[in-house]
Design an enzyme around this catalytic site. Sequence first.
Site, PDB file in Angstrom:
ATOM      1  CB  SER A  65      75.144  15.231  31.067  1.00 27.42           C
ATOM      2  OG  SER A  65      74.445  15.221  29.863  1.00 27.42           O
ATOM      3  CG  ASP A 277      74.966  15.885  26.055  1.00 28.69           C
ATOM      4  OD1 ASP A 277      75.797  15.238  25.391  1.00 28.69           O
ATOM      5  OD2 ASP A 277      74.415  15.435  27.067  1.00 28.69           O
ATOM      6  CB  ALA A 372      62.002  14.426  22.493  1.00 35.36           C
ATOM      7  CB  SER A 501      63.396  17.106  36.933  1.00 33.73           C
ATOM      8  OG  SER A 501      64.766  16.823  36.750  1.00 33.73           O
ATOM      9  N   GLY A 502      64.257  14.026  37.381  1.00 34.79           N
ATOM     10  CA  GLY A 502      65.167  13.160  38.123  1.00 34.79           C
ATOM     11  C   GLY A 502      66.560  13.758  38.205  1.00 34.79           C
ATOM     12  NE  ARG A 508      63.183  17.705  33.147  1.00 31.25           N
ATOM     13  CZ  ARG A 508      64.144  18.617  33.262  1.00 31.25           C
ATOM     14  NH1 ARG A 508      63.900  19.879  32.956  1.00 31.25           N
ATOM     15  NH2 ARG A 508      65.340  18.287  33.714  1.00 31.25           N
TER      16      ARG A 508
HETATM   17  P1  NG1 Z   1      64.854  14.644  33.935  1.00 29.68           P
HETATM   18  O1  NG1 Z   1      65.557  15.765  34.608  1.00 29.68           O
HETATM   19  O2  NG1 Z   1      64.511  13.458  34.827  1.00 29.68           O
HETATM   20  O3  NG1 Z   1      63.731  15.129  33.103  1.00 29.68           O
HETATM   21  C1  NG1 Z   1      66.647  14.678  31.937  1.00 29.68           C
HETATM   22  C2  NG1 Z   1      66.027  14.396  30.592  1.00 29.68           C
HETATM   23  C3  NG1 Z   1      65.991  12.905  30.381  1.00 29.68           C
HETATM   24  C4  NG1 Z   1      67.373  12.259  30.533  1.00 29.68           C
HETATM   25  C5  NG1 Z   1      68.041  12.752  31.814  1.00 29.68           C
HETATM   26  C6  NG1 Z   1      69.481  12.322  31.936  1.00 29.68           C
HETATM   27  C7  NG1 Z   1      64.212  15.595  29.446  1.00 29.68           C
HETATM   28  C8  NG1 Z   1      62.820  16.087  29.504  1.00 29.68           C
HETATM   29  N1  NG1 Z   1      64.660  14.921  30.525  1.00 29.68           N
HETATM   30  O4  NG1 Z   1      65.896  13.991  32.912  1.00 29.68           O
HETATM   31  O5  NG1 Z   1      65.432  12.617  29.144  1.00 29.68           O
HETATM   32  O6  NG1 Z   1      68.173  12.495  29.402  1.00 29.68           O
HETATM   33  O7  NG1 Z   1      67.981  14.174  31.937  1.00 29.68           O
HETATM   34  O8  NG1 Z   1      70.394  13.174  31.350  1.00 29.68           O
HETATM   35  O9  NG1 Z   1      64.890  15.799  28.441  1.00 29.68           O
HETATM   36 ZN    ZN Z   2      74.775  13.861  28.265  1.00 23.22          ZN
END
Ligand code: NG1
Ligand code: ZN
Length: 545
Positions: A65, A277, A372, A501-502, A508
């Site tokens: 991504s 993206d 968002a 974060s995942g 974050r």
């Molecule tokens: P993490 O890294 O868990 O915050 C980010 C985005 C999610 C989601 C995932 C998957 C933010 C704050 N977090 O996750 O909304 O889109 O990546 O791509 O934008």
């Molecule tokens: Zn993406």
Amino acid sequence: MAPFQEVSKQSALHPKPAGLVLHYGTAGFRTNAKLLDHIMFRMGLLATLRSKKTKATIGVMVTASHNPEEDNGVKLVDPMGEMVTPTWEGYATQLANAEQEDLLAALKDVIEKEAINMSQEANVFVGKDTRSSSVSLSEAVLDGVSALGGQSKDYGLVTTPQLHYMICCQNTQGKYGEATVEGYYKKLCQAFIQLTKNASNCTDDQKHLSVDGANGIGAIKVREMESHLKKELHLSLFNDGSTGKLNHQCGADFVKVQQKPPTGMKINSGERCCSFDGDADRIVYYYTDSEGQFHLLDGDKVATLISTFLKELLTQAGLDMEIAVVQTAYANGSSTNYLEDTMKVIVRCTKTGVKHLHHAAKEFDIGVYFEANGHGTVLFSKAAEEKFQQLAEDSNTNDERKRAALLLQNTVNVVNQTVGDAISDMLLIEAILAIKGMTIQQWNSIYKDLPNRQLKVKVSDRRVIDTTDAERRAVSPTGLQEAVDGLVKKYSRARSFVRPSGTEDVVRVYAEAETQESADDLAHEVSLAVYRLAGGVGGEPKPLH
Ligand code: NG1
Ligand code: ZN
């Protein structure tokens, strides 16, 4: 047993680096591409098992991504184009982390737990983004599928939402559409042309949009689609991958987080622009005004535009349906207030990650969900779709109701309901603006965003932070939430939260407040609290000013 012999043989060609541990996170596995060959092979195996279990076609998308070019990732797509269930995410992690000699045992464990009939046939669709590593990594997925005797179809370069769409088409025997890239363009573009037919006084200016393709797959696909639009939309494409680097200083994530335009794009003041993206499942809009000031219209603004449009159509059609907007904690507070207080739509807040939003949106006749950051789509219940059709075909319906019903039907067709889709969202937004005769400035002024700031803090183990209440409150480590609460109280109209974060090894921090300076100060102070109370590493976070 022959299939397992083949797995042993093939897996030796895709060995796991000993001791490496990776988790199936918010968006599958994601890390440096050099560490992913064995993961891809094993996800090929798992997708084959999932296909046997569900007796349906399963998707495997190779992409990271919005991450940098050096990274890559993989996620599985379930039969209706949705993300896989949490139990299978667990199997994915188990299989990924089994040492080389334990792989067969881990595989057999899944087969046993799920009582999988190994003689059932399996079908797996594979897609990839434009990263150079995606070529060999998607081959590793295909090896995994064939090692377990599954059939595969390699779609090659596709956007993530295109692969989700293919899966849904295939498993609905074509009811959702034709499972080809051409079929996708035809379905979406026909619906777009039908929608904009109603925008009779649409000028050439209104039909023009500048697109930042993030130097990724979205750019290639926009080019492919253009002829299907029959000049009803004029696209100027930038960052098309011919010179720039993927997601570097461009793309939806860069624009949203940095709150500035991408490099590599010619922007005339007042003109409508958007950024995709790297795998084209997110979109944000923006413009610069005559003073050179940048204005961002993020996923919250998109959700507001779409839900307002749909609510108006429902009223015109005389249909009483439940419409809801699903957001996460990152949604701007102003958007939530506007939706609840002025628009009077139901608003739900879920944990971060599209699978949570998608799930919540399914509860309603119409569920509009957006993060968002610009990832989102609209879900229509079967009953809602049937009502639109009945009304459109009812000869006793008056013209206004019929027009609204037709617009609702075409809206259903332009939307990719399987997952957030930058191309489909772009077409829907462009159609709405054309139908309403609305400029991007008018859209932006529906409500005013509260100034906000997102920061990242490095800690030694981000899992020490546990959250509740859709991630808006931290329950551990001790004292962190109290510290955040104390800091928030210092500022007017302020809100802040922290979560691990995942997709990245960071915590974050989000803060919003009445002024940008307050939002920046609050974000910094909360970052310091995280650093001190949750095991920060490296230097202390520095103030932004
Ligand atoms: P993490 O890294 O868990 O915050 C980010 C985005 C999610 C989601 C995932 C998957 C933010 C704050 N977090 O996750 O909304 O889109 O990546 O791509 O934008
Ligand atoms: Zn993406």
